[in-house]
Enzyme design. Structure first.
Site, PDB file in Angstrom:
ATOM      1  N   SER A   1       1.037  -1.171  -0.045  1.00  0.00           N
ATOM      2  CA  SER A   1       0.160   0.048   0.041  1.00  0.00           C
ATOM      3  C   SER A   1       1.407   1.515   0.039  1.00  0.00           C
ATOM      4  O   SER A   1       2.200   1.122   0.130  1.00  0.00           O
ATOM      5  CB  SER A   1      -0.675   0.010   1.559  1.00  0.00           C
ATOM      6  OG  SER A   1      -1.827   1.082   1.601  1.00  0.00           O
TER       7      SER A   1
ATOM      8  N   TYR B   1      -1.419   0.834  10.816  1.00  0.00           N
ATOM      9  CA  TYR B   1      -1.815  -0.271   9.488  1.00  0.00           C
ATOM     10  C   TYR B   1      -0.859   0.137   8.733  1.00  0.00           C
ATOM     11  O   TYR B   1       0.146  -0.293   7.654  1.00  0.00           O
ATOM     12  CB  TYR B   1      -2.494   0.526   8.755  1.00  0.00           C
ATOM     13  CG  TYR B   1      -2.891  -0.093   7.195  1.00  0.00           C
ATOM     14  CD1 TYR B   1      -3.914  -1.191   7.198  1.00  0.00           C
ATOM     15  CD2 TYR B   1      -2.953   0.829   6.439  1.00  0.00           C
ATOM     16  CE1 TYR B   1      -3.852  -1.340   6.038  1.00  0.00           C
ATOM     17  CE2 TYR B   1      -2.902   0.106   5.062  1.00  0.00           C
ATOM     18  CZ  TYR B   1      -3.692  -1.223   5.383  1.00  0.00           C
ATOM     19  OH  TYR B   1      -4.046  -1.556   3.598  1.00  0.00           O
TER      20      TYR B   1
END
Lengths: 446, 251
Positions: free
Chosen positions: B144, B157
């Protein structure tokens, strides 16, 4: 030694353990020791796709098994080990007035590869494919045993065109073609469109031993399928000049510098290839008879440019070759139009007529029209286009050539080769553990 | 086998009901892929995904796989690879967590780290070993842009993705010459169930767009894929921004 391998098209690399046996016993030992992912023999790597790769397994480089066992100059028979190249055979045999019976567009293929792919040349309509001229061969099978095979035997016919999956070809005897000079007498003519080309080929091909047509696939509209026909015969001594007569069987092929590494992809676009094709077509004489050409220039023009496959850059390229039976000219015409419309930048598109097919179970040639073309792998929409063409070839009762294939669907293949089921059954019987396998075999479930 | 045009014939999807994973599977199945292994926690969604891919013509098998149960990965994945070659293994599992809660519940934060990082390390290594033995194949890792530079608003995250991304890059380097490879995919904000109700970031994208970028990357042999492509340059800018400035950005 581990190494990454690709075919001549330089696509889909995989890694295998490489070993180069120098004797039949070493080859047998390598095959026995190959392990769960099996082994396949490799010659000079001129198959375009993945026929001589074996991901995670063993690849036997056969080029050191290249001895000439015996040469019968009276009968024109030569017994050689499978790793010898046609180039070496020509250099050896031409001075004695003998030529290889069938040669593809390159001399750099081995005898083992020529049998495994059952190659054809410009003389297929007269001489058939390579295996027709093989009088015997010796095959190393998965059980480690060697088998002396003769034409007409089941294992012989499964091996010719069998892509190395029945065993490792160790040696073979080949019947040669007598020639009196090392020159070719060549007729060249232009055809202004596809119909004109097919008409010329149909009516006059039988007069020539060698025949081939180069098609400009970038040309569209009324010029779709315009072509240059080149047809020839081995020249006889009476056609030679006094200077040429001094050494009528000379064979000294010349070579240009190799194509460098690291050529960027996308160099060959429709525009550049279009310009090249225009030039190539214009350069050819409208009609010329009886021109004397050297063997290299006539049969293997690209061999003069070492590593020419690098011009396609990192993405590599593929060759699409199919045959459709006589009577299916409409399919051929439609395929040429589709390729031309798609704007496929192909500067090597070759059309010829096949004669009778051979007895090889997976042998490619059958009576009909065969078209071969090189295509950069990066052409947008190429995959779906070729899948559609596969379907049309299949529907016309034709087939795609395994030595060139690198992308076909397994389902399509089984419709094209009616003896595939028998081939699979034979492999299951003589090689139940899959000791002989290749990326091609995995991809197409051969 | 991958063909000359980079089309795979078999797929292993880890995180069998991931939206990006399924969008990719759908795309590949309409191409050459005929064999699909869906690995995920048993659920109606996983079964529905299998049925959908079967309807598209694939031969689908479902495997019980829990990304957090790292000690089971060798066994579960080992069985799948024993069934036949895998051309593409897509590591698509991951959880977003809830940053505000997780900052106050360390054990919840640990769950995010276990799935996103630990689970990827074990399963990624098992896949890489198998691909190396095969001598071919691609491991596609869904990283990501959040891993490029950790932000105040989701650094838990983000840090797991940073770890995963570094791991995947190193794994890719270790596979050089083996015939197998790793492709790292770095999407930006993707509109999925996972991000439902969240405020969209600029350059937001869809699962389908990520799937398309993955299939294009497979065809071209790319090592790193950004979705959308423009994020490569945006993130390059953000990565080099001094911290006092970065902190003040509304990210």
């Amino acid at each position: 030694m581990e190494g990454q391998l690709t075919g001549w098209g330089r696509t889909a690399p995989t890694t295998a353990r490489l070993c180069a046996p120098t004797t039949a016993d070493e080859a047998a030992a390598a095959l026995r020791g190959a392990g769960g992912r099996g082994a396949v023999a490799r010659g000079l790597g001129r198959s375009y796709g993945d026929a001589a790769q074996n991901a995670g397994g063993t690849v036997l480089d056969m080029t050191r098994l290249a001895a000439v066992r015996s040469l019968d100059l009276a009968q024109g028979l030569v017994e050689v080990e499978a790793g010898i190249s046609l180039d070496r055979l020509m250099r050896l045999l031409l001075p004695f007035g003998w030529f290889v019976p069938v040669t593809p567009g390159t001399r750099h293929v081995t005898v083992g590869g020529a049998i495994g792919a059952d190659i054809h040349g410009k003389n297929h309509h007269v001489s058939g494919s390579f295996s027709r001229h093989v009088t015997r061969m010796r095959l190393l099978t998965a059980d480690g045993g060697t088998h002396e095979l003769l034409p007409g035997e089941e294992l012989f016919d499964a091996t010719t065109g069998g892509m190395g999956l029945t065993g490792v070809i160790l040696d073979a005897t080949i019947r040669l073609l007598p020639v009196s000079t090392s020159l070719m007498t060549v007729d060249t003519e232009r055809a202004h469109d596809l119909d004109d080309l097919m008409d010329r080929l149909e009516t006059t091909d039988h007069r020539y031993r060698y025949s081939v047509a180069w098609i400009d696939l970038v040309a569209r509209g009324a010029a779709t399928g315009r072509a240059v026909l080149t047809r020839g015969e081995h020249a006889t001594a009476d056609l030679l000049s006094p200077r040429q007569l001094a050494d009528p069987l000379a064979f000294r092929p010349r070579s240009l510098p190799a194509v460098p590494r690291g050529i960027p992809g996308g160099l060959l676009r429709t525009a550049t290839v279009g310009a090249f094709n225009e030039l190539w077509y214009r350069k050819a004489p409208r009609e010329r008879r009886g021109q004397l050409q050297r063997i290299g220039a006539f049969f293997h023009p690209l061999d003069g440019v070492p590593d020419w496959n690098r011009v396609y850059g990192r993405a590599g390229f593929l060759q699409y070759q199919f045959v459709v039976p006589y009577g299916q000219e409409a399919t051929l015409r439609s395929i040429v139009e589709q390729l031309s419309r798609h704007g496929c930048p192909s500067f090597l598109a070759v059309l010829k007529r096949f004669g009778e097919g051979g007895p090889g179970w997976l042998s490619f040639p059958m009576p009909g029209w065969t078209l071969a073309l090189d295509l950069p792998a990066g052409v947008p929409g190429l995959g779906p286009l070729l899948d559609r063409l596969d379907e049309q070839v299949l529907a016309a009762g034709g087939r795609v050539y395994l030595a060139k294939d690198s992308r076909m669907r397994p389902q399509t293949l089984s419709g094209m080769y009616p003896r595939l089921a028998e081939f699979r059954a034979l492999r299951q019987r003589i090689d139940p553990h899959g000791a002989l396998t290749s990326d091609l075999a995995r991809r197409l479930a051969l | 086998m991958l063909n000359a045009l980079g089309d795979p014939q078999s797929l292993l999807l880890l995180g069998g009901s991931s939206e990006i994973g399924l969008a990719t599977a759908r795309r590949l199945v309409t191409g050459r892929v005929r064999v699909v292994h869906l690995a995920g926690r048993p659920s109606p969604a996983l079964d529905a995904a299998a049925d959908e891919l079967r309807a598209l013509g694939a031969e689908v098998s479902v495997h019980d796989f829990d990304a957090a149960a790292v000690d089971t990965h060798e066994t579960v994945l080992g069985k799948i690879f024993a069934e036949g070659d895998i051309d593409v293994a897509l590591l698509a599992f991951g959880v977003l967590g809830d940053q505000q809660r997780d900052e106050h519940e360390p054990m919840a934060a640990a769950d995010v780290a276990r799935v996103n990082y630990l689970g990827a390390v074990t399963s990624g290594l098992v896949c890489a070993q198998a691909l190396r033995r095969q001598g071919h194949g691609a491991l596609v890792v869904l990283s990501s842009v959040a891993g490029e530079r950790a932000r105040r608003s989701n650094f838990i995250y983000g840090s797991t993705k940073a770890g995963l991304d570094a791991f995947a890059q190193g794994l890719g380097d270790s596979l050089q010459g083996s015939g197998a490879r790793v492709m790292v995919v770095r999407p930006g904000f993707v509109r999925t169930r996972m991000t439902e109700g969240m405020q969209e970031a600029p350059l937001a994208t869809t699962a389908d767009a990520v799937a398309e970028a993955i299939t294009t990357g497979l065809r071209r042999g790319t090592e790193t894929v950004w979705v959308p492509g423009a994020l490569r340059y945006v993130m390059s800018g953000l990565r080099h921004l001094p911290r006092p400035l970065f902190r003040r950005l509304p990210l």
